[in-house]
Design a protein around this motif. Structure first.
Motif, PDB file in Angstrom:
ATOM      1  N   HIS A  37      15.384  15.837 -22.192  1.00 51.74           N
ATOM      2  CA  HIS A  37      15.652  16.389 -20.866  1.00 51.74           C
ATOM      3  C   HIS A  37      16.310  15.329 -19.988  1.00 51.74           C
ATOM      4  O   HIS A  37      15.872  14.174 -19.974  1.00 51.74           O
TER       5      HIS A  37
ATOM      6  N   CYS B  59      16.930  13.236 -16.691  1.00 52.97           N
ATOM      7  CA  CYS B  59      16.063  12.820 -15.582  1.00 52.97           C
ATOM      8  C   CYS B  59      16.778  11.754 -14.773  1.00 52.97           C
ATOM      9  O   CYS B  59      17.772  11.180 -15.217  1.00 52.97           O
TER      10      CYS B  59
ATOM     11  N   PHE C 116      11.232  14.347 -13.216  1.00 56.92           N
ATOM     12  CA  PHE C 116      11.251  15.249 -14.357  1.00 56.92           C
ATOM     13  C   PHE C 116      10.721  16.604 -13.921  1.00 56.92           C
ATOM     14  O   PHE C 116       9.547  16.754 -13.601  1.00 56.92           O
ATOM     15  N   LYS C 117      11.609  17.588 -13.862  1.00 53.72           N
ATOM     16  CA  LYS C 117      11.239  18.951 -13.478  1.00 53.72           C
ATOM     17  C   LYS C 117      10.460  18.991 -12.160  1.00 53.72           C
ATOM     18  O   LYS C 117       9.459  19.677 -12.027  1.00 53.72           O
TER      19      LYS C 117
ATOM     20  N   ASN D 292       8.698  16.618 -10.784  1.00 54.81           N
ATOM     21  CA  ASN D 292       7.538  15.723 -10.737  1.00 54.81           C
ATOM     22  C   ASN D 292       7.957  14.296 -11.034  1.00 54.81           C
ATOM     23  O   ASN D 292       8.896  14.062 -11.792  1.00 54.81           O
TER      24      ASN D 292
END
Length: 67
Positions: free
Chosen positions: A12, A14, A51-52, A54
Protein backbone atom coordinates in the motif's frame (compact mmCIF):
# COMPACT_ATOMS: atom_id res chain seq x y z
CA UNK A 1 14.16 8.40 4.47
CA UNK A 2 12.64 11.76 5.38
CA UNK A 3 9.32 13.38 6.20
CA UNK A 4 7.15 13.70 3.08
CA UNK A 5 8.64 10.68 1.28
CA UNK A 6 6.21 8.32 -0.41
CA UNK A 7 6.75 4.67 0.48
CA UNK A 8 5.09 1.30 0.05
CA UNK A 9 4.19 -0.81 3.09
CA UNK A 10 2.40 -4.15 2.74
CA UNK A 11 1.73 -3.28 -0.94
CA UNK A 12 0.00 0.00 0.00
CA UNK A 13 1.30 3.51 -0.76
CA UNK A 14 1.89 5.63 2.35
CA UNK A 15 3.50 8.94 3.30
CA UNK A 16 6.22 9.36 5.95
CA UNK A 17 5.14 11.87 8.61
CA UNK A 18 7.99 11.41 11.12
CA UNK A 19 11.31 9.58 11.46
CA UNK A 20 12.76 8.39 14.75
CA UNK A 21 14.61 5.51 16.41
CA UNK A 22 13.05 2.74 18.45
CA UNK A 23 13.81 -0.76 19.66
CA UNK A 24 12.02 -3.78 18.23
CA UNK A 25 11.96 -7.36 19.48
CA UNK A 26 11.94 -9.80 16.58
CA UNK A 27 10.86 -13.24 17.73
CA UNK A 28 12.66 -15.02 14.87
CA UNK A 29 15.97 -13.42 15.97
CA UNK A 30 15.66 -13.31 19.76
CA UNK A 31 13.09 -15.99 20.56
CA UNK A 32 9.70 -15.81 22.17
CA UNK A 33 10.94 -16.17 25.74
CA UNK A 34 9.52 -14.05 28.50
CA UNK A 35 10.41 -11.55 29.78
CA UNK A 36 11.82 -9.53 26.88
CA UNK A 37 15.29 -8.16 27.62
CA UNK A 38 15.19 -4.72 25.97
CA UNK A 39 18.75 -4.05 27.15
CA UNK A 40 20.02 -6.47 24.48
CA UNK A 41 18.69 -4.30 21.66
CA UNK A 42 19.99 -1.23 19.89
CA UNK A 43 17.54 1.36 18.53
CA UNK A 44 17.00 1.28 14.78
CA UNK A 45 15.44 3.69 12.27
CA UNK A 46 11.64 3.83 12.30
CA UNK A 47 9.13 5.89 10.35
CA UNK A 48 5.65 7.01 11.28
CA UNK A 49 3.51 6.59 8.19
CA UNK A 50 0.04 7.70 7.19
CA UNK A 51 -1.77 4.47 6.32
CA UNK A 52 -5.47 4.54 5.48
CA UNK A 53 -6.02 7.61 7.66
CA UNK A 54 -4.05 6.26 10.64
CA UNK A 55 -0.51 6.95 11.85
CA UNK A 56 1.53 3.77 12.29
CA UNK A 57 5.14 3.37 13.40
CA UNK A 58 7.11 0.78 11.42
CA UNK A 59 10.79 -0.10 11.00
CA UNK A 60 12.24 1.60 7.95
CA UNK A 61 13.51 -1.79 6.75
CA UNK A 62 9.86 -2.73 6.14
CA UNK A 63 9.30 0.24 3.80
CA UNK A 64 9.98 0.46 0.07
CA UNK A 65 10.65 3.96 -1.31
CA UNK A 66 8.41 4.99 -4.21
CA UNK A 67 9.83 6.96 -7.14
Amino acid sequence: MKVGDLVRWNRHPCMVTDVYESKIWRNWEHGTGSPVDWGLLEPEPFARILFKGNLIGVPQTDLEPLP
